[in-house]
Scaffold this active site. Structure first.
Site, mmCIF file in Angstrom:
data_model
loop_
_atom_site.group_PDB
_atom_site.id
_atom_site.type_symbol
_atom_site.label_atom_id
_atom_site.label_comp_id
_atom_site.label_asym_id
_atom_site.label_seq_id
_atom_site.Cartn_x
_atom_site.Cartn_y
_atom_site.Cartn_z
ATOM 1 N N GLU A 112 0.851 -1.187 0.132
ATOM 2 C CA GLU A 112 -0.060 0.181 0.203
ATOM 3 C C GLU A 112 0.917 1.441 0.039
ATOM 4 O O GLU A 112 0.524 2.247 -0.605
ATOM 5 C CB GLU A 112 -0.859 -0.060 1.121
ATOM 6 C CG GLU A 112 -1.820 -0.923 1.105
ATOM 7 C CD GLU A 112 -3.095 -1.091 -0.036
ATOM 8 O OE1 GLU A 112 -2.955 0.023 -0.535
ATOM 9 O OE2 GLU A 112 -3.754 -2.130 -0.108
ATOM 10 N N ASP A 140 -4.181 -9.346 -8.211
ATOM 11 C CA ASP A 140 -4.582 -8.422 -9.145
ATOM 12 C C ASP A 140 -3.443 -7.647 -9.770
ATOM 13 O O ASP A 140 -3.138 -7.733 -11.023
ATOM 14 C CB ASP A 140 -5.591 -7.532 -9.033
ATOM 15 C CG ASP A 140 -5.360 -6.825 -7.450
ATOM 16 O OD1 ASP A 140 -4.573 -7.156 -6.793
ATOM 17 O OD2 ASP A 140 -6.128 -6.064 -6.942
ATOM 18 N N GLU A 166 -18.195 -5.915 -1.938
ATOM 19 C CA GLU A 166 -16.855 -6.604 -1.958
ATOM 20 C C GLU A 166 -16.906 -7.734 -2.481
ATOM 21 O O GLU A 166 -15.944 -8.127 -3.177
ATOM 22 C CB GLU A 166 -16.289 -6.229 -0.263
ATOM 23 C CG GLU A 166 -15.845 -5.077 -0.061
ATOM 24 C CD GLU A 166 -14.513 -4.569 -0.794
ATOM 25 O OE1 GLU A 166 -14.652 -4.477 -2.146
ATOM 26 O OE2 GLU A 166 -13.534 -4.562 -0.226
ATOM 27 N N GLU A 200 -12.254 0.476 -9.216
ATOM 28 C CA GLU A 200 -11.879 -0.440 -10.373
ATOM 29 C C GLU A 200 -12.922 -0.444 -11.555
ATOM 30 O O GLU A 200 -12.600 -0.519 -12.572
ATOM 31 C CB GLU A 200 -11.727 -1.902 -9.801
ATOM 32 C CG GLU A 200 -10.356 -2.073 -9.037
ATOM 33 C CD GLU A 200 -10.406 -1.295 -7.692
ATOM 34 O OE1 GLU A 200 -11.448 -1.117 -7.186
ATOM 35 O OE2 GLU A 200 -9.190 -1.646 -7.010
ATOM 36 N N THR A 245 -1.102 0.981 -10.630
ATOM 37 C CA THR A 245 -2.336 0.134 -9.996
ATOM 38 C C THR A 245 -3.074 1.229 -8.926
ATOM 39 O O THR A 245 -4.241 0.940 -8.928
ATOM 40 C CB THR A 245 -2.086 -1.000 -9.194
ATOM 41 O OG1 THR A 245 -3.157 -1.677 -8.866
ATOM 42 C CG2 THR A 245 -1.316 -0.441 -7.859
#
Ligand code: DMJ
Length: 690
Positions: free
Chosen positions: A105, A183, A277, A295, A381
């Site tokens: 993160e 991902d 989610e 997304e 990302t």
């Protein structure tokens, strides 16, 4: 043209206003804290609020949201605010906090000056850091991590798991998908090639992508399978993080599955306002939280740029409207705790400002309206912009790996998507694909089926109960007509037919009184079988297949079944009818008549039943004009009209038949492709360069 410009300006202004509301709320109520708590109107300071576990590992006491938002300020042309934010960052932000943070993160949202352990999901940021600073160590280490992961792929399936033990290299979780946990690995292989121009990354990506399309992608679904035994799926739900994948498929040039999966996701958002989610393969909520993830907006943006289809603007419009209606609060935008109830959560993650507003703003912008040439950048990302000019800088490190070579017959290996190249004279290309999935949610389900032709291999198969109507076949509506007093034929509902059970166009069904099934979904043993004998059963849609309900109710003695939609607010006035189909098994044993009512009509019918206790109905292909027909007047309320079909004045039903299409093929079928392209540059859309 003027019309679309005004439309763009309207939405851009709205997005800017929403951004201001979110950003100013953070700056006014939260800064210098890492995140805004939009319900309490204060900052979230780690240690001062109840611990939320892993998600707090993003909070490094380094004004996370301010840093994450910096390049959004540039893109949205807020240069004064950007300058001010940079000054604050230089003045206030410290990285010498004694605090454990998430490497991933922090890398994607901050990329500080810390020497972090290289992580697979990091190659873009670390390579950029090396190429900008001239110090190769960042890219070298990030590359080693990528090499290890590549070596650790399962050689039979070419898939990787989701969690690996960094000490001994063993896979901790062997489930393989494209969502949570994995991902960005796939995303970064593709983008590392685009940013760095190194074919090793593209070849690896292509190897994995083939495996994904073979085992994980079951359009429109993206499933999780076991990496060592990829024909076995490991769970019956999908997570919302996979919503980025159609965007990545656009970069890959594989538009058909991208359109299919995106459409499925859009249908889910139509049902629940936002993507939960996690949701099941039957599109039911598995985990109802929605932390304002970007997304879906990301994929919408890529699909619009690739197809030019204004449909995706409408999707973007719905995202904007739902955020304003369901997430906006006085101090910013609040995450949704449960999409089923709409309750809010006191969090506004930094990615909402870093990503959501970028993709929405770009969706409604022409390139010329942006302060930078978007084609010169690639998105990380976290939607941070890295200049593709980095690819011309000499890479500082090399690998000794034996890498797969692209197969000559793999036309996609070095191709770039282009609306002009892929479907030059077919602007309805995307629509024809989407139409197959229009009525998917709430009716599709995945089931395991064995097949001799697949040599006994289990394969997850989507059985969309409505998707078997052959292309261009009209759905001819049925009629549910209320016969008993006080309705006397005057109340008529348009109903959907079934492909199985009594064919009401050939064999008329007599009057029966209706009764609710217990349980109402008819997915378990029928508890009121004795009372149900001789009645038409009312059964709520959902939880199991139409055919299973029909079978159970027929066995219980019902003389017919009226299914009632479980989605609130649906009605035949605004929802196209569809034809119920079986569950993939033979349905010859089901002989009772079946009809489907949308929920508004169903609610009227059940209200009538509650009020009058006895409601007799007819299931018919067309309405009977009972009032005009002397014979029928005589018959009322006698319980069989079978003999008086002749002589009834038939009128057209009110709802026009709608078309329903099935498309079962996968992949783009041999479009003319650009072959031999050496590199792809991504901005708003890939540009192919020789
Ligand atoms: C973002 O932080 C990034 O997009 C990351 O890759 C995963 N998803 C979150 C937002 O949902």
């Amino acid at each position: 043209m003027l019309h679309i410009l005004i439309y763009f300006i309207f939405f851009r202004d709205q997005i800017l206003e929403m951004f201001d509301h979110a950003y100013n709320s953070y700056m006014d109520y939260a800064y210098p804290a890492d995140e805004l708590m939009p319900l309490s109107c204060r900052g979230r300071v780690r240690g001062l609020e109840p611990n939320r576990g892993d998600i707090d590992d993003s909070l490094g006491k380094f004004s996370l949201t301010l840093i994450d938002t910096l390049d959004t300020l540039v893109l949205l042309n807020k240069l004064d605010e950007f300058e001010e934010a940079v000054k604050k960052t230089v003045r206030d932000v410290r990285f010498d906090n004694d605090i454990v943070v998430s490497v991933f993160e922090t890398n994607i949202r901050v990329l500080g000056y810390m020497r972090m352990i290289p992580h697979c999901t990091m190659i873009l940021e670390f390579a950029a850091l090396s190429r900008l600073s001239g110090d190769p160590i960042f890219e070298e280490n990030a590359r080693k991590a990528m090499d290890v992961l590549w070596e650790k792929r399962q050689r039979g399936s070419d898939l990787v798991g989701t969690v690996i033990n960094i000490h001994n290299g063993d896979w901790v979780r062997r489930d393989s998908g494209v969502g949570a946990g994995i991902d960005s690995y796939y995303e970064y292989l593709m983008k590392a090639y685009i940013l760095l121009g190194d074919k090793v990354y593209l070849n690896r990506f292509n190897t994995h992508y083939s495996a994904i399309m073979k085992y994980i992608s079951q359009p429109p679904l993206l499933l999780n399978v076991h990496m060592h035994n990829p024909t076995v799926n490991v769970r019956s739900w999908m997570d919302s993080l996979l919503a980025f994948f159609p965007g990545l498929q656009v970069l890959r040039g594989d538009l058909k599955p991208a359109i299919e999966t995106h459409e499925m996701l859009y249908q889910v958002t139509k049902q629940h306002n936002f993507l939960p989610e996690a949701f099941t393969t039957e599109f039911r909520v598995h985990w109802g939280q929605h932390p304002l993830r970007p997304e879906f907006a990301e994929s919408t943006y890529f699909l619009y740029k690739a197809t030019g289809d204004p449909y995706y603007l409408k999707v973007g419009q719905s995202i904007v409207e739902k955020l304003n209606t369901h997430a906006r609060v006085p101090c910013g935008f609040a995450a949704v705790q449960d999409v089923r109830t709409g309750t809010h959560e006191d969090r506004m993650d930094s990615f909402f400002l870093a990503e959501m507003f970028k993709y929405l703003y770009l969706l409604f912008s022409e390139k010329s309206q942006l302060p930078i040439n978007i084609d010169d950048y690639i998105f990380t990302t976290e939607a941070h912009l890295l200049p593709v000019s980095l690819s011309t800088t000499q890479p500082p490190c090399h690998t000794n790996n034996t890498e797969p070579q692209a197969h000559e017959d793999d036309l996609f290996s070095y191709s770039c998507p282009s609306a002009q190249t892929l479907f030059p004279n077919n602007p309805t290309f995307a629509k024809t694909i989407r139409d197959s999935y229009k009525y998917l949610t709430g009716v599709g389900r995945a089931q395991q089926a064995s097949s001799d032709s697949q040599k006994g291999v289990y394969k997850l198969k989507l059985v969309a109960e409505v998707s078997h109507t052959p292309e261009h076949e009209e759905v001819v509506p049925l009629i549910v007509q209320l016969i008993s007093p006080p309705f006397l034929g005057q109340t008529v509902f348009t109903a959907g037919p079934a492909k199985f059970g009594t064919d009401l166009t050939k064999q008329q069904h007599g009057v029966s009184s209706i009764m609710k099934s217990v349980p109402y979904t008819a997915c378990g043993p029928i508890e009121n079988a004795v009372e149900l004998q001789g009645h038409i059963a009312l059964a709520l849609r959902g939880d199991c297949m139409f055919a299973a309900k029909a079978r159970r109710l027929q066995e219980a003695g019902a003389t017919g079944v009226i299914f009632i939609d479980h989605r609130e607010g649906s009605s035949s006035a605004d929802t196209p009818l569809f034809q119920m189909v079986g569950d993939g098994e033979p349905t010859d044993d089901i002989t009772v008549p079946l009809a489907f009512l949308f929920s508004k009509e169903g609610a009227t019918l059940t209200a009538a039943l509650e009020e009058h206790h006895n409601v007799d109905v007819l299931l018919l292909p067309k309405e009977k004009q009972l009032g005009k027909d002397p014979e029928s007047r005589l018959l009322l309320p006698v319980t069989d009209l079978r003999s008086e079909n002749a002589g009834c004045a038939m009128e057209n039903v009110s709802t026009k038949p709608r078309l329903y299409h099935l498309s079962s093929s996968r992949g783009i079928t041999s479009p003319p492709l650009v072959k031999g392209v050496l590199s792809c540059i991504v901005g708003t859309i890939l540009i192919c360069t020789k």
